[in-house]
Enzyme design. Structure first.
Site, PDB file in Angstrom:
ATOM      1  N   GLY A 138     -20.399   6.440   2.155  1.00 29.37           N
ATOM      2  CA  GLY A 138     -19.438   6.750   1.272  1.00 29.37           C
ATOM      3  C   GLY A 138     -19.783   7.093  -0.330  1.00 29.37           C
ATOM      4  O   GLY A 138     -20.676   5.587  -0.345  1.00 29.37           O
TER       5      GLY A 138
ATOM      6  N   GLY B  44     -18.061   7.445  -3.284  1.00 29.07           N
ATOM      7  CA  GLY B  44     -16.935   7.596  -4.284  1.00 29.07           C
ATOM      8  C   GLY B  44     -17.143   6.066  -5.124  1.00 29.07           C
ATOM      9  O   GLY B  44     -17.899   5.830  -5.366  1.00 29.07           O
ATOM     10  N   ASN B  45     -15.872   6.068  -5.592  1.00 28.48           N
ATOM     11  CA  ASN B  45     -16.030   4.663  -6.474  1.00 28.48           C
ATOM     12  C   ASN B  45     -16.647   3.562  -5.723  1.00 28.48           C
ATOM     13  O   ASN B  45     -17.642   2.921  -6.399  1.00 28.48           O
ATOM     14  CB  ASN B  45     -14.424   4.399  -6.673  1.00 28.48           C
ATOM     15  N   ALA B  46     -16.372   2.952  -4.808  1.00 24.10           N
ATOM     16  CA  ALA B  46     -16.984   1.831  -3.964  1.00 24.10           C
ATOM     17  C   ALA B  46     -18.364   2.151  -3.571  1.00 24.10           C
ATOM     18  O   ALA B  46     -19.138   1.363  -3.973  1.00 24.10           O
ATOM     19  CB  ALA B  46     -16.099   1.448  -2.880  1.00 24.10           C
ATOM     20  N   GLY B  47     -18.589   3.267  -2.922  1.00 26.13           N
ATOM     21  CA  GLY B  47     -20.179   3.586  -2.368  1.00 26.13           C
ATOM     22  C   GLY B  47     -20.909   3.669  -3.435  1.00 26.13           C
ATOM     23  O   GLY B  47     -22.071   3.339  -3.552  1.00 26.13           O
TER      24      GLY B  47
ATOM     25  N   LYS C 274       0.755  -1.094   0.084  1.00 23.70           N
ATOM     26  CA  LYS C 274      -0.046   0.040   0.089  1.00 23.70           C
ATOM     27  C   LYS C 274       0.919   1.196   0.160  1.00 23.70           C
ATOM     28  O   LYS C 274       1.807   1.235   0.520  1.00 23.70           O
ATOM     29  CB  LYS C 274      -1.028  -0.116   1.276  1.00 23.70           C
TER      30      LYS C 274
END
Ligand code: NAD
Length: 415
Positions: free
Chosen positions: A217, A219-222, A105
């Site tokens: 959230g 963003g991309n995931a949410g 990471k």
């Protein structure tokens, strides 16, 4: 003997499974000590002509099963300890997903909202100028994470290729399609999570039509999770971003919410919903709660107030180990991050494979392979749950730990 580099938080996360598997001290140290830890500081000329110093990190946690792999996070709160935990989780995740990578990471402590596009590009390129010596298609392959997207991956790839003087698309994943990105990568984390959720609701014999979902959230995931749940006829009653949360007990029109977010850069002011706080959102009564923002959202302070039946961890580490035990006692089914959000790294792996052979799959092929991987990992974890009578988190840790230790043994690192 001093153990200066061991990740104490990682040891805490593994404590329960470590006792169950009777890991010895050496095995535990191997699993919780990052192999390589880089911290670098780099100056950037800002638009106002002043120079500002930024701090960046890259951690290659374990590479027994393959090259290190993991995203780069841009966030003002990023620090070395966070990056260590996230890199550790990546090692476990790649093992659970059964892809031939270790874990890594990276991050930069930066508030991206305060940067112009030019400043953001300079920070992204400078990160690579610092990191290019120790990343590479067969050593360590970065990807997007919080506040980093395909545009940033394109700048990073370009900088890397300029330095080494040739094309090397497999050095980074999550790229735009035109630069060697994979179809489906943009929605793979959320879609992968929904494939897992389907298996879990099947096992629980839960009806999902009109079942209530809450997503933290956007963003991309949410955002993609909310959209896919909505398309799958779940009733998404609340979503949130860093500024606010919006709630409508009859269900939100997610397509309209997405348009509002795109036009206003915020969920604030969305009509047909009540504004609540992010903490209130987490405590709503629902069938599935999807934390898809930051770590440490459910802690010992609010775990007892959580009313969801299932928690699908699309974010990394949204539940602290203490809170996890409290949720388990309450009978809440937690689908752990290293399974729930592994669709992202699985399609990153597909992207790396396609880059390496310079031959590209259709959308249908990628979707089919993703679904197969997610279902097979979920079934394996459900099997261990039944055999060991344990939670999905413990089961996925058992699976990952055994695979990593086996690879270390085969390499002769452990006898
Ligand atoms: P993103 O930057 O696209 O979106 C993050 C979202 O979270 C934004 O909507 C932001 O407003 C919101 N947010 C930030 N702080 C918040 C807070 N305190 N409360 C509520 N909302 C908040 O990031 P992402 O890629 O969607 O990543 C979200 C999580 O998913 C992270 O934990 C990340 O590690 C994990 N994850 C992402 C991927 C991926 O492929 N994108 C893969 C695996 C795991």
């Amino acid at each position: 003997m001093e153990k200066s580099n061991v990740c104490v938080n990682c040891q805490n996360m593994l404590a329960k499974v470590s006792a169950k598997l009777k890991l010895n001290e050496t095995e535990l140290d191997i699993l919780t000590t990052p192999r390589r830890t880089f911290t670098f500081s780099f100056p950037i000329i800002m638009d106002n002509g002043k120079t500002k110093i930024f701090t960046g990190y890259r951690i290659q946690f374990n590479n027994a099963r393959g090259p290190a792999k993991g995203g780069i996070r841009f966030h003002q709160d990023v620090d070395l300890e966070d990056v260590k935990v996230l890199a550790f989780l990546m090692s476990l995740k790649c093992a659970v997903a059964d892809i031939p990578f270790g874990g890594a990471k990276g991050g930069v402590a930066v508030d991206t909202k305060s940067l112009s596009s030019g400043e953001l590009e300079r920070v992204s390129r400078e990160y690579i100028r610092e990191a290019y010596r120790f990343i590479g298609p067969n050593t360590d392959i970065p990807a997007p994470d919080v506040n980093t997207d395909s545009k940033i991956m394109a700048w990073m790839l370009d900088e890397y290729e300029k330095i080494i003087g040739r094309h090397a698309p497999a050095v980074i994943t999550g790229k735009p399609i035109q630069l060697g990105g994979s179809l489906v990568r943009d929605i793979s984390t959320s879609l992968g999570g929904i494939f897992v959720l389907k298996e879990v609701t099947k096992e629980l014999k839960m009806k999902t039509e009109n079942a209530k979902a809450v997503v933290q959230g956007f963003g991309n995931a949410g955002m993609n999770a909310a959209r896919i749940l909505h398309e799958n006829k779940w009733k998404v009653i609340a979503v949130s971003d860093s500024k606010t949360a919006i709630y409508n007990e009859n269900g939100l029109n997610i397509q309209k919410v997405i348009e509002h977010k795109k036009n206003n850069k915020s969920l604030k002011g969305f009509k047909d919903a009540k504004e609540i706080t992010n903490m209130e959102l987490l405590e709503l009564e629902c069938d599935v709660l999807v934390p898809a923002a930051m770590q440490d959202q459910i802690t010992k302070n609010n775990a007892n107030n959580i009313k969801a039946k299932i928690i699908l961890e699309l974010a990394n580490s949204p539940i602290t180990p203490e809170a996890d035990l409290m949720l388990e006692k309450k009978g809440i089914k937690v689908v752990p991050d290293i399974l729930a959000n592994s669709g992202g790294v699985i399609v990153s792996y597909f992207e790396w494979v396609q880059n390496s052979m310079n031959y590209y799959w259709t959308r249908e092929e990628v979707l089919k392979k993703l679904e197969e991987h997610m279902i097979s990992a979920t079934k394996e974890i459900q099997r261990i749950c039944r055999e060991e009578n344990c939670s999905m988190r413990d089961s996925s840790y058992i699976l990952a730990v055994n695979k990593i230790l086996e690879a270390e043994r085969l390499r002769g690192v452990l006898r």
